[in-house]
Every structure is written in C-alpha cells, then in structure tokens.
Design a protein around this motif. Structure first.
Motif, PDB file in Angstrom:
ATOM      1  N   ASP A   1     -19.810 -10.565  50.796  1.00  0.00           N
ATOM      2  CA  ASP A   1     -19.160  -9.821  49.727  1.00  0.00           C
ATOM      3  C   ASP A   1     -20.120  -8.815  49.117  1.00  0.00           C
ATOM      4  O   ASP A   1     -21.317  -9.070  49.017  1.00  0.00           O
ATOM      5  N   HIS A   2     -19.576  -7.673  48.709  1.00  0.00           N
ATOM      6  CA  HIS A   2     -20.345  -6.686  47.969  1.00  0.00           C
ATOM      7  C   HIS A   2     -20.317  -7.073  46.491  1.00  0.00           C
ATOM      8  O   HIS A   2     -19.238  -7.210  45.907  1.00  0.00           O
ATOM      9  N   VAL A   3     -21.474  -7.277  45.886  1.00  0.00           N
ATOM     10  CA  VAL A   3     -21.538  -7.608  44.466  1.00  0.00           C
ATOM     11  C   VAL A   3     -20.897  -6.480  43.664  1.00  0.00           C
ATOM     12  O   VAL A   3     -20.035  -6.705  42.830  1.00  0.00           O
ATOM     13  N   THR A   4     -21.320  -5.256  43.917  1.00  0.00           N
ATOM     14  CA  THR A   4     -20.654  -4.071  43.380  1.00  0.00           C
ATOM     15  C   THR A   4     -19.787  -3.521  44.501  1.00  0.00           C
ATOM     16  O   THR A   4     -20.319  -3.105  45.539  1.00  0.00           O
ATOM     17  N   PRO A   5     -18.474  -3.529  44.348  1.00  0.00           N
ATOM     18  CA  PRO A   5     -17.586  -3.102  45.436  1.00  0.00           C
ATOM     19  C   PRO A   5     -17.875  -1.674  45.894  1.00  0.00           C
ATOM     20  O   PRO A   5     -18.311  -0.823  45.107  1.00  0.00           O
ATOM     21  N   ARG A   6     -17.616  -1.429  47.167  1.00  0.00           N
ATOM     22  CA  ARG A   6     -17.838  -0.100  47.735  1.00  0.00           C
ATOM     23  C   ARG A   6     -17.042   0.970  47.005  1.00  0.00           C
ATOM     24  O   ARG A   6     -17.520   2.079  46.789  1.00  0.00           O
ATOM     25  N   LYS A   7     -15.820   0.643  46.610  1.00  0.00           N
ATOM     26  CA  LYS A   7     -14.981   1.637  45.937  1.00  0.00           C
ATOM     27  C   LYS A   7     -15.512   1.997  44.553  1.00  0.00           C
ATOM     28  O   LYS A   7     -15.081   2.961  43.949  1.00  0.00           O
ATOM     29  N   GLU A   8     -16.488   1.193  44.049  1.00  0.00           N
ATOM     30  CA  GLU A   8     -17.121   1.488  42.766  1.00  0.00           C
ATOM     31  C   GLU A   8     -18.558   1.968  42.958  1.00  0.00           C
ATOM     32  O   GLU A   8     -19.362   1.908  42.035  1.00  0.00           O
ATOM     33  N   GLY A   9     -18.886   2.378  44.171  1.00  0.00           N
ATOM     34  CA  GLY A   9     -20.205   2.937  44.439  1.00  0.00           C
ATOM     35  C   GLY A   9     -21.200   1.958  45.029  1.00  0.00           C
ATOM     36  O   GLY A   9     -22.371   2.302  45.188  1.00  0.00           O
ATOM     37  N   GLY A  10     -20.779   0.740  45.360  1.00  0.00           N
ATOM     38  CA  GLY A  10     -21.674  -0.235  45.961  1.00  0.00           C
ATOM     39  C   GLY A  10     -22.056   0.151  47.380  1.00  0.00           C
ATOM     40  O   GLY A  10     -21.342   0.901  48.048  1.00  0.00           O
ATOM     41  N   THR A  11     -23.203  -0.347  47.831  1.00  0.00           N
ATOM     42  CA  THR A  11     -23.704  -0.028  49.167  1.00  0.00           C
ATOM     43  C   THR A  11     -23.819  -1.301  50.001  1.00  0.00           C
ATOM     44  O   THR A  11     -23.589  -2.407  49.507  1.00  0.00           O
ATOM     45  N   ASP A  12     -24.220  -1.127  51.259  1.00  0.00           N
ATOM     46  CA  ASP A  12     -24.441  -2.268  52.148  1.00  0.00           C
ATOM     47  C   ASP A  12     -25.883  -2.766  52.065  1.00  0.00           C
ATOM     48  O   ASP A  12     -26.338  -3.500  52.936  1.00  0.00           O
ATOM     49  N   ASP A  13     -26.594  -2.386  51.021  1.00  0.00           N
ATOM     50  CA  ASP A  13     -27.966  -2.825  50.825  1.00  0.00           C
ATOM     51  C   ASP A  13     -27.999  -4.345  50.631  1.00  0.00           C
ATOM     52  O   ASP A  13     -27.092  -4.931  50.033  1.00  0.00           O
ATOM     53  N   GLU A  14     -29.049  -4.973  51.138  1.00  0.00           N
ATOM     54  CA  GLU A  14     -29.191  -6.439  51.058  1.00  0.00           C
ATOM     55  C   GLU A  14     -29.058  -6.960  49.623  1.00  0.00           C
ATOM     56  O   GLU A  14     -28.516  -8.038  49.391  1.00  0.00           O
ATOM     57  N   ASN A  15     -29.523  -6.195  48.642  1.00  0.00           N
ATOM     58  CA  ASN A  15     -29.456  -6.627  47.238  1.00  0.00           C
ATOM     59  C   ASN A  15     -28.035  -6.590  46.681  1.00  0.00           C
ATOM     60  O   ASN A  15     -27.779  -7.147  45.623  1.00  0.00           O
ATOM     61  N   ASN A  16     -27.123  -5.902  47.364  1.00  0.00           N
ATOM     62  CA  ASN A  16     -25.742  -5.802  46.896  1.00  0.00           C
ATOM     63  C   ASN A  16     -24.801  -6.735  47.672  1.00  0.00           C
ATOM     64  O   ASN A  16     -23.604  -6.690  47.485  1.00  0.00           O
ATOM     65  N   LEU A  17     -25.355  -7.587  48.525  1.00  0.00           N
ATOM     66  CA  LEU A  17     -24.521  -8.478  49.331  1.00  0.00           C
ATOM     67  C   LEU A  17     -24.735  -9.921  48.906  1.00  0.00           C
ATOM     68  O   LEU A  17     -25.831 -10.311  48.492  1.00  0.00           O
ATOM     69  N   GLN A  18     -23.671 -10.710  49.014  1.00  0.00           N
ATOM     70  CA  GLN A  18     -23.777 -12.143  48.766  1.00  0.00           C
ATOM     71  C   GLN A  18     -22.886 -12.891  49.749  1.00  0.00           C
ATOM     72  O   GLN A  18     -21.819 -12.404  50.133  1.00  0.00           O
ATOM     73  N   SER A  19     -23.328 -14.074  50.155  1.00  0.00           N
ATOM     74  CA  SER A  19     -22.562 -14.907  51.077  1.00  0.00           C
ATOM     75  C   SER A  19     -21.617 -15.780  50.277  1.00  0.00           C
ATOM     76  O   SER A  19     -22.021 -16.427  49.302  1.00  0.00           O
ATOM     77  N   LEU A  20     -20.337 -15.805  50.698  1.00  0.00           N
ATOM     78  CA  LEU A  20     -19.329 -16.612  50.016  1.00  0.00           C
ATOM     79  C   LEU A  20     -18.482 -17.357  51.040  1.00  0.00           C
ATOM     80  O   LEU A  20     -18.282 -16.874  52.159  1.00  0.00           O
ATOM     81  N   CYS A  21     -17.958 -18.516  50.643  1.00  0.00           N
ATOM     82  CA  CYS A  21     -16.941 -19.166  51.468  1.00  0.00           C
ATOM     83  C   CYS A  21     -15.641 -18.376  51.261  1.00  0.00           C
ATOM     84  O   CYS A  21     -15.535 -17.563  50.332  1.00  0.00           O
ATOM     85  N   HIS A  22     -14.669 -18.619  52.102  1.00  0.00           N
ATOM     86  CA  HIS A  22     -13.436 -17.825  52.019  1.00  0.00           C
ATOM     87  C   HIS A  22     -12.717 -18.034  50.679  1.00  0.00           C
ATOM     88  O   HIS A  22     -12.178 -17.085  50.101  1.00  0.00           O
ATOM     89  N   ALA A  23     -12.716 -19.276  50.177  1.00  0.00           N
ATOM     90  CA  ALA A  23     -12.030 -19.555  48.901  1.00  0.00           C
ATOM     91  C   ALA A  23     -12.667 -18.778  47.747  1.00  0.00           C
ATOM     92  O   ALA A  23     -11.958 -18.178  46.927  1.00  0.00           O
ATOM     93  N   CYS A  24     -13.993 -18.781  47.678  1.00  0.00           N
ATOM     94  CA  CYS A  24     -14.667 -18.032  46.599  1.00  0.00           C
ATOM     95  C   CYS A  24     -14.463 -16.526  46.758  1.00  0.00           C
ATOM     96  O   CYS A  24     -14.274 -15.816  45.766  1.00  0.00           O
TER      97      CYS A  24
END
Length: 176
Positions: free
Chosen positions: A128-151
C-alpha cells in the motif's frame, strides 16, 4: 354499545391500547400505563413477480427477483469498470509489480495499522502507498507499507469512501 356502559367509558377502554408504527414490520401497543407490547406485523406488500419475461422468481421491491438483481449489479459494475483506467494506465504496470514483489520480500508481514491482529503476525499480501498516488505519493520505499488484504481493504474504504465508489462515479462521467 355495551349494555349499561356509558359511551365515555367505552371510548376510554378502547383508547388504552393504541397501535403505532415504530419500524417496518413491527408494531407496538402503548398501554394505559405507557408500557409497550410488541408484535410482528404482516409485510406491507406481498411479493410480486419478477419483471423479466418467463422468470418465475418473486420480487420484493424494485421489480426484480434476487437473481436478476445480482445480475443487474454485476452489469452496472462492468459498465463502471469499462470506463475506469486500466491498472497500467494508473501506474501499476510491470515496474510496479517488481517494486511490489521486492517490498513483500523485504517486509513479509502486515504492519497492522488498525491493531486487529493482536500478537500474531499475519503475512502481507498487498503493498500500500502510505500517501496515495492520486495525492502525490510515490513508489519510494518510505511511502510503501505491507498489509494483509483485510487491512488494505479497510484502509482503501476509509480513504476512498467505500472501495473507490467516489472515484468511480467521477470516472463514469468521463469520456474515456
């Protein structure tokens, strides 16, 4: 009129149990001491036949049986999705798949942002993108987090307003 009973007393005894609607399908009686007695009521309207010719199903409002309502929902969703940009057009092509796989390899467990997993560790399935791409988030490692499908589904629902419905309405009005 009951023999020997004045009209005022007859009216008084009749008004001790007054019916009132509180919700569809349920009535309650308001007794003289203001207590309630509940009872189930008959449905407001009997089911009708499905409006699709030859269908033996019953409709409970809206004119379609449950099977045809489900088919209609799928049909409408396909129409909305047909106007939605493809994953590649939204930036989720081969480069994203590689970034996703690398991230899941380094961070295999759900970060559990809602504290629903307790002490157990659950394998992540989504990145998941912590800051969504549509709000200016990037694919940088600091903006990504691992989530299970439910979360991930819960987070998406909270951000987008019920699994992207707000944005899908916008896309359905575009001429894409």
């Amino acid at each position: 009129m009951a023999a020997g009973m004045p009209a005022a007393n007859l009216l008084s005894s009749f008004s001790t149990r007054v019916k009132a609607m509180i919700s569809p399908g349920e009535r309650f009686y308001r007794n003289a001491d203001h207590s309630r007695e509940s009872e189930l009521d008959m449905p407001n309207r009997p089911p009708g036949t499905c409006r699709i010719p030859g269908c033996p199903g019953l409709s409970h409002g809206g004119g379609l049986c449950d099977e045809h309502k489900a088919q209609r929902r799928v049909q409408l969703q396909r129409q909305v999705d047909a106007k939605r940009p493809t994953p590649a057009q939204r930036g989720y092509g081969p480069a994203w798949k590689k970034t996703r796989d690398d991230h899941l390899e380094k961070h295999p467990y759900c970060v559990d942002p809602y504290q629903v997993h307790g002490a157990s560790q659950v394998l992540a399935t989504d990145v998941d993108h912590v800051t969504p791409r549509k709000e200016g988030g990037t694919d940088d490692e600091n903006n990504l987090q691992s989530l299970c499908h439910a979360c991930h589904s819960r987070k998406t629902a909270r951000e987008d307003g019920r699994w992207g419905q707000r944005h899908r309405r916008i896309w359905s009005n575009d001429d894409r």
